[in-house]
Write a protein that holds these residues in place. Structure first.
Motif, PDB file in Angstrom:
ATOM      1  N   ASP A  34      36.584  44.785  52.609  1.00  0.00           N
ATOM      2  CA  ASP A  34      36.099  45.105  54.105  1.00  0.00           C
ATOM      3  C   ASP A  34      35.545  43.717  54.785  1.00  0.00           C
ATOM      4  OD1 ASP A  34      35.763  47.618  53.616  1.00  0.00           O
ATOM      5  OD2 ASP A  34      33.624  47.570  52.921  1.00  0.00           O
ATOM      6  N   GLY A  35      35.870  43.787  55.921  1.00  0.00           N
ATOM      7  CA  GLY A  35      35.499  42.594  56.983  1.00  0.00           C
ATOM      8  C   GLY A  35      36.943  41.645  57.129  1.00  0.00           C
ATOM      9  N   MET A  36      38.151  42.314  56.567  1.00  0.00           N
ATOM     10  CA  MET A  36      39.423  41.447  56.715  1.00  0.00           C
ATOM     11  C   MET A  36      40.434  42.765  56.881  1.00  0.00           C
ATOM     12  SD  MET A  36      39.587  39.239  53.047  1.00  0.00           S
ATOM     13  CE  MET A  36      40.447  37.846  53.749  1.00  0.00           C
ATOM     14  N   SER A  37      41.393  42.152  57.562  1.00  0.00           N
ATOM     15  CA  SER A  37      42.663  42.918  57.873  1.00  0.00           C
ATOM     16  C   SER A  37      43.819  42.333  56.838  1.00  0.00           C
ATOM     17  CB  SER A  37      42.954  42.949  59.313  1.00  0.00           C
ATOM     18  OG  SER A  37      43.325  41.432  59.666  1.00  0.00           O
ATOM     19  N   VAL A  51      56.468  40.050  46.279  1.00  0.00           N
ATOM     20  CA  VAL A  51      55.287  40.470  46.975  1.00  0.00           C
ATOM     21  C   VAL A  51      54.809  39.199  47.785  1.00  0.00           C
ATOM     22  CG1 VAL A  51      53.900  40.316  44.966  1.00  0.00           C
ATOM     23  CG2 VAL A  51      53.131  41.637  46.933  1.00  0.00           C
ATOM     24  N   HIS A  52      54.341  39.405  49.113  1.00  0.00           N
ATOM     25  CA  HIS A  52      53.769  38.284  49.847  1.00  0.00           C
ATOM     26  C   HIS A  52      52.896  38.967  50.788  1.00  0.00           C
ATOM     27  CE1 HIS A  52      54.016  34.681  52.924  1.00  0.00           C
ATOM     28  NE2 HIS A  52      52.806  34.797  52.161  1.00  0.00           N
ATOM     29  N   ILE A  53      51.441  38.884  50.854  1.00  0.00           N
ATOM     30  CA  ILE A  53      50.557  39.468  51.562  1.00  0.00           C
ATOM     31  C   ILE A  53      49.597  38.563  51.964  1.00  0.00           C
ATOM     32  CG2 ILE A  53      48.554  41.146  51.482  1.00  0.00           C
ATOM     33  CD1 ILE A  53      50.076  42.815  49.183  1.00  0.00           C
ATOM     34  N   ALA A  54      49.146  38.688  53.257  1.00  0.00           N
ATOM     35  CA  ALA A  54      48.146  37.966  54.044  1.00  0.00           C
ATOM     36  C   ALA A  54      47.058  38.793  54.231  1.00  0.00           C
ATOM     37  CB  ALA A  54      48.589  37.191  55.249  1.00  0.00           C
ATOM     38  N   LEU A  55      45.514  38.213  53.993  1.00  0.00           N
ATOM     39  CA  LEU A  55      44.627  39.025  54.285  1.00  0.00           C
ATOM     40  C   LEU A  55      43.645  37.869  55.293  1.00  0.00           C
ATOM     41  CD1 LEU A  55      43.536  40.122  50.813  1.00  0.00           C
ATOM     42  CD2 LEU A  55      44.654  41.405  52.430  1.00  0.00           C
ATOM     43  N   THR A  56      43.147  38.398  56.306  1.00  0.00           N
ATOM     44  CA  THR A  56      42.853  37.611  57.489  1.00  0.00           C
ATOM     45  C   THR A  56      41.216  37.992  57.862  1.00  0.00           C
ATOM     46  OG1 THR A  56      44.742  37.324  58.430  1.00  0.00           O
ATOM     47  CG2 THR A  56      42.882  36.748  59.790  1.00  0.00           C
ATOM     48  N   TYR A  57      40.296  37.389  57.746  1.00  0.00           N
ATOM     49  CA  TYR A  57      38.922  37.537  58.100  1.00  0.00           C
ATOM     50  C   TYR A  57      38.921  37.951  59.333  1.00  0.00           C
ATOM     51  CZ  TYR A  57      37.359  35.895  53.640  1.00  0.00           C
ATOM     52  OH  TYR A  57      37.139  35.334  52.386  1.00  0.00           O
ATOM     53  N   ASP A  58      38.347  38.955  59.614  1.00  0.00           N
ATOM     54  CA  ASP A  58      37.873  39.593  61.051  1.00  0.00           C
ATOM     55  C   ASP A  58      37.168  38.916  61.855  1.00  0.00           C
ATOM     56  OD1 ASP A  58      39.567  42.054  60.216  1.00  0.00           O
ATOM     57  OD2 ASP A  58      37.622  43.372  59.662  1.00  0.00           O
ATOM     58  N   ASP A  59      36.119  38.006  61.404  1.00  0.00           N
ATOM     59  CA  ASP A  59      35.173  37.126  61.970  1.00  0.00           C
ATOM     60  C   ASP A  59      36.180  35.821  62.712  1.00  0.00           C
ATOM     61  OD1 ASP A  59      33.568  35.278  62.872  1.00  0.00           O
ATOM     62  OD2 ASP A  59      32.255  35.419  61.126  1.00  0.00           O
ATOM     63  N   ALA A  62      35.150  32.608  60.950  1.00  0.00           N
ATOM     64  CA  ALA A  62      35.116  32.387  59.347  1.00  0.00           C
ATOM     65  C   ALA A  62      35.914  31.177  59.184  1.00  0.00           C
ATOM     66  CB  ALA A  62      36.161  33.689  58.801  1.00  0.00           C
ATOM     67  N   THR A  63      35.373  30.440  57.993  1.00  0.00           N
ATOM     68  CA  THR A  63      35.728  29.354  57.585  1.00  0.00           C
ATOM     69  C   THR A  63      35.901  29.435  55.788  1.00  0.00           C
ATOM     70  OG1 THR A  63      33.482  28.469  57.162  1.00  0.00           O
ATOM     71  CG2 THR A  63      34.850  27.989  59.372  1.00  0.00           C
ATOM     72  N   THR A  64      35.931  30.389  55.478  1.00  0.00           N
ATOM     73  CA  THR A  64      36.058  30.492  53.760  1.00  0.00           C
ATOM     74  C   THR A  64      37.547  31.008  53.096  1.00  0.00           C
ATOM     75  OG1 THR A  64      35.094  32.604  53.980  1.00  0.00           O
ATOM     76  CG2 THR A  64      33.653  31.250  53.663  1.00  0.00           C
ATOM     77  N   GLY A  65      38.536  31.087  54.120  1.00  0.00           N
ATOM     78  CA  GLY A  65      39.593  31.371  53.743  1.00  0.00           C
ATOM     79  C   GLY A  65      40.325  30.391  52.760  1.00  0.00           C
ATOM     80  N   LYS A  66      41.285  30.969  51.614  1.00  0.00           N
ATOM     81  CA  LYS A  66      41.754  30.401  50.493  1.00  0.00           C
ATOM     82  C   LYS A  66      43.032  29.333  51.189  1.00  0.00           C
ATOM     83  CE  LYS A  66      40.027  33.381  47.125  1.00  0.00           C
ATOM     84  NZ  LYS A  66      39.185  34.188  48.086  1.00  0.00           N
ATOM     85  N   THR A  67      43.679  30.104  52.060  1.00  0.00           N
ATOM     86  CA  THR A  67      44.961  29.581  52.647  1.00  0.00           C
ATOM     87  C   THR A  67      44.874  28.659  53.773  1.00  0.00           C
ATOM     88  OG1 THR A  67      46.241  31.356  51.505  1.00  0.00           O
ATOM     89  CG2 THR A  67      47.189  29.894  53.351  1.00  0.00           C
ATOM     90  N   ASP A  68      43.960  29.134  54.775  1.00  0.00           N
ATOM     91  CA  ASP A  68      43.511  28.292  55.750  1.00  0.00           C
ATOM     92  C   ASP A  68      42.076  28.849  56.055  1.00  0.00           C
ATOM     93  OD1 ASP A  68      43.622  30.577  57.620  1.00  0.00           O
ATOM     94  OD2 ASP A  68      45.908  30.170  58.042  1.00  0.00           O
ATOM     95  N   ALA A  69      41.201  28.516  57.229  1.00  0.00           N
ATOM     96  CA  ALA A  69      40.014  28.857  57.376  1.00  0.00           C
ATOM     97  C   ALA A  69      39.863  30.362  57.640  1.00  0.00           C
ATOM     98  CB  ALA A  69      39.397  28.388  58.762  1.00  0.00           C
ATOM     99  N   VAL A  90      52.513  39.547  39.075  1.00  0.00           N
ATOM    100  CA  VAL A  90      52.134  37.988  38.982  1.00  0.00           C
ATOM    101  C   VAL A  90      52.346  37.450  40.311  1.00  0.00           C
ATOM    102  CG1 VAL A  90      52.630  35.586  37.842  1.00  0.00           C
ATOM    103  CG2 VAL A  90      53.012  37.661  36.458  1.00  0.00           C
ATOM    104  N   VAL A  91      50.814  36.779  41.052  1.00  0.00           N
ATOM    105  CA  VAL A  91      50.716  36.370  41.957  1.00  0.00           C
ATOM    106  C   VAL A  91      49.883  34.952  41.872  1.00  0.00           C
ATOM    107  CG1 VAL A  91      50.757  38.593  43.174  1.00  0.00           C
ATOM    108  CG2 VAL A  91      48.742  37.576  42.515  1.00  0.00           C
ATOM    109  N   GLU A  92      50.030  34.203  43.072  1.00  0.00           N
ATOM    110  CA  GLU A  92      49.416  33.199  43.202  1.00  0.00           C
ATOM    111  C   GLU A  92      48.921  32.947  44.742  1.00  0.00           C
ATOM    112  OE1 GLU A  92      49.883  28.341  41.910  1.00  0.00           O
ATOM    113  OE2 GLU A  92      51.640  29.845  41.785  1.00  0.00           O
ATOM    114  N   PHE A  93      47.835  32.497  45.123  1.00  0.00           N
ATOM    115  CA  PHE A  93      47.521  31.895  46.326  1.00  0.00           C
ATOM    116  C   PHE A  93      48.338  30.762  46.958  1.00  0.00           C
ATOM    117  CE2 PHE A  93      43.167  33.645  44.909  1.00  0.00           C
ATOM    118  CZ  PHE A  93      43.024  34.925  45.787  1.00  0.00           C
TER     119      PHE A  93
END
Length: 159
Positions: A34-37, A51-59, A62-69, A90-93
């Motif tokens: 929740d709170g992400m797309s 597999v390659h997936i990006a999850l983005t904070y809706d806010d 936001a400044t807590t992302g692992k790849t960028d803010a 098997v995945v990696e950030f």
């Protein structure tokens, strides 16, 4: 490194749940807290497939992302697919942060149970920079969405 293991009963046939694990459109719907797309950038559900997936904070602040803010992006590959029984990735950030880097193994195991499916999700090798309680909460939310999707009778749209 830590592990998260969560079980969930889903009132849907095992085959239907398995198909939702391998459908890019379905994954974009359920495998997101929740709170992400979610944006599924690459999804090749075959052994060795990417597999390659990006999850983005809706806010927007936001400044807590692992790849960028605002974004947690991860990539990897499908390691094993056992029809209607198991999916292993098997995945990696995508990050330069040594506290968040490292290969993680995600295993979904399915079994018939009580007119539906028992799913066990194991997320192994979670890096030290990811709080175990946050990882568990994210997985509980995502598996709840998977259950709701499966129980609605939604059919995968194809990858």
């Amino acid at each position: 490194m830590t592990s998260t293991r969560i079980g969930r009963h889903i009132a849907a046939p095992r085959g239907a749940v398995y198909r939702l694990l391998l459908d890019a459109d379905a994954v974009a719907t359920w495998m997101v807290p929740d709170g992400m797309s979610s944006e599924v950038l690459t999804f090749e559900p075959r052994e060795g497939g990417a597999v390659h997936i990006a999850l983005t904070y809706d806010d927007p602040d936001a400044t807590t992302g692992k790849t960028d803010a605002r974004t947690d992006s991860y990539r990897g590959r499908f390691v094993a697919l056992v029809p209607d029984e198991q999916v292993v990735q098997v995945v990696e950030f995508d990050t330069d942060d040594p506290e968040i880097r490292g290969e993680m193994r995600i295993v979904f195991t399915l079994a018939d149970a009580d007119g539906g499916t028992d799913l066990v999700a194991l997320h192994d090798g979670v890096p030290p920079g990811v709080a175990p309680e946050d990882n568990e909460l994210g997985w509980r939310i995502s598996l709840g969405k998977l259950a709701a999707l499966a129980e609605s009778g939604a059919a995968p749209t194809g990858t």
